[in-house]
Design an enzyme around this catalytic site. Structure first.
Site, PDB file in Angstrom:
ATOM      1  N   LYS A  10       0.843  -1.190   0.000  1.00  0.00           N
ATOM      2  CA  LYS A  10       0.000   0.000   0.000  1.00  0.00           C
ATOM      3  C   LYS A  10       0.885   1.249   0.000  1.00  0.00           C
ATOM      4  O   LYS A  10       1.884   1.298   0.714  1.00  0.00           O
ATOM      5  CB  LYS A  10      -0.883  -0.008   1.247  1.00  0.00           C
ATOM      6  CG  LYS A  10      -1.789   1.210   1.435  1.00  0.00           C
ATOM      7  CD  LYS A  10      -1.256   2.337   2.319  1.00  0.00           C
ATOM      8  CE  LYS A  10      -0.438   1.979   3.482  1.00  0.00           C
ATOM      9  NZ  LYS A  10       0.101   3.188   4.217  1.00  0.00           N
ATOM     10  N   ASP A 130      -5.898   0.681   8.034  1.00  0.00           N
ATOM     11  CA  ASP A 130      -5.622   0.448   6.613  1.00  0.00           C
ATOM     12  C   ASP A 130      -6.198  -0.868   6.103  1.00  0.00           C
ATOM     13  O   ASP A 130      -6.226  -1.104   4.892  1.00  0.00           O
ATOM     14  CB  ASP A 130      -4.108   0.451   6.342  1.00  0.00           C
ATOM     15  CG  ASP A 130      -3.483   1.823   6.447  1.00  0.00           C
ATOM     16  OD1 ASP A 130      -4.234   2.818   6.500  1.00  0.00           O
ATOM     17  OD2 ASP A 130      -2.242   1.905   6.469  1.00  0.00           O
TER      18      ASP A 130
END
Length: 270
Positions: A10, A130
């Site tokens: 990410k 996240d």
């Protein structure tokens, strides 16, 4: 049957910190994006859940029971166990959501075998801010603590990207604590390219103050033929986007020669 999932790295193409919240967290606006590489999880059916960690960064995961992969397995209802091997290729505490990406891959594995419960987003959010974005691993905007997800026009899909980390771990808490509290405004509107180009990372300055090698990485990347250079998340990994793979490969080779001790990964945005 053996299943293999990539825990896609990410990156935050932009990360705007708007304010501190009463609950101690921070109000965020971020543009999540994902690289087409990362850790690898291999899973097969077993009598009980098992986790084995291999790879370059395996020694940094010293508590198998506290590992987010084990926690993700424990939070999802299913019949039977899973034996999972995690090939840890992403550095730990690096701003790449490595643990969150691993958890996201677990959710996708369980989805293929058993389907996910209707409240999977809430279960993912309890593992980390996240994790919901990492389950789907596609570009999106995150608000709130990062768990309130919105679609975005992803005109950066396929963009060549270089990730570079100075091999200095940097935990999130101290970086947020060092943020100066100034609201510098919201994410711009538009497709991903506009948000990325006109956005910023409000944690870059406090992270660099805590970890000065970040400034060296950013400076080295800016000397390459990059379209955009920025730190990801709370650091210390930085990224550069390129117009074509030739420019990416030249940059990767240059940095490998000049800074052979730095970790790097080349890929494309999903």
């Amino acid at each position: 049957m053996t299943l293999t999932e990539t825990a896609y790295a990410k990156i935050n193409l932009a990360l705007h910190v708007r304010q501190r919240r009463a609950d101690g967290y921070h109000e965020l606006e971020t543009l999540f994006a994902f690289v087409d590489g990362g850790d690898t999880l291999t899973a097969r059916a077993a009598e009980r859940d098992e986790l084995r960690v291999t790879g370059e960064f395996a020694p940094e995961l010293t508590d198998p029971f506290g590992n987010i992969v084990a926690r993700a397995l424990n939070t999802l209802p299913r019949s039977g166990g899973l034996s999972i091997t995690l090939d840890k290729r992403l550095p730990v505490a690096a701003g790449l959501g490595g643990g969150s990406a691993d958890a996201g891959a677990v959710f996708r594995i369980v989805e293929q075998l058993h389907a996910l419960p209707d409240d999977w987003r809430d279960r993912a959010a309890r593992l980390g801010a996240d994790v919901p974005a990492c389950v789907e691993s596609r570009a999106c905007v995150g608000r709130g603590t990062g768990t309130e997800l919105e679609p975005v026009e992803n005109d950066l899909a396929g963009a060549p990207v270089l990730l570079v980390n100075p091999r200095v771990p940097l935990t999130t808490g101290p970086v947020f604590a060092a943020w100066d509290g100034t609201d510098r405004g919201p994410l711009p509107e538009g497709p991903a390219s506009v948000m990325a180009r006109e956005g910023r990372n409000d944690l870059e300055a406090p992270a660099t103050a805590l970890c000065p090698p970040i400034a060296d990485v950013l400076a080295a990347l800016r000397e390459t033929d990059a379209d955009l250079v920025r730190m990801s998340g709370s650091g210390a990994t930085c990224f550069a986007l390129y117009r074509d793979t030739d420019a990416l490969h030249r940059a990767a080779q240059t940095l490998q020669t000049s800074h052979p001790h730095w970790w790097q990964m080349s890929g494309s945005l999903r």
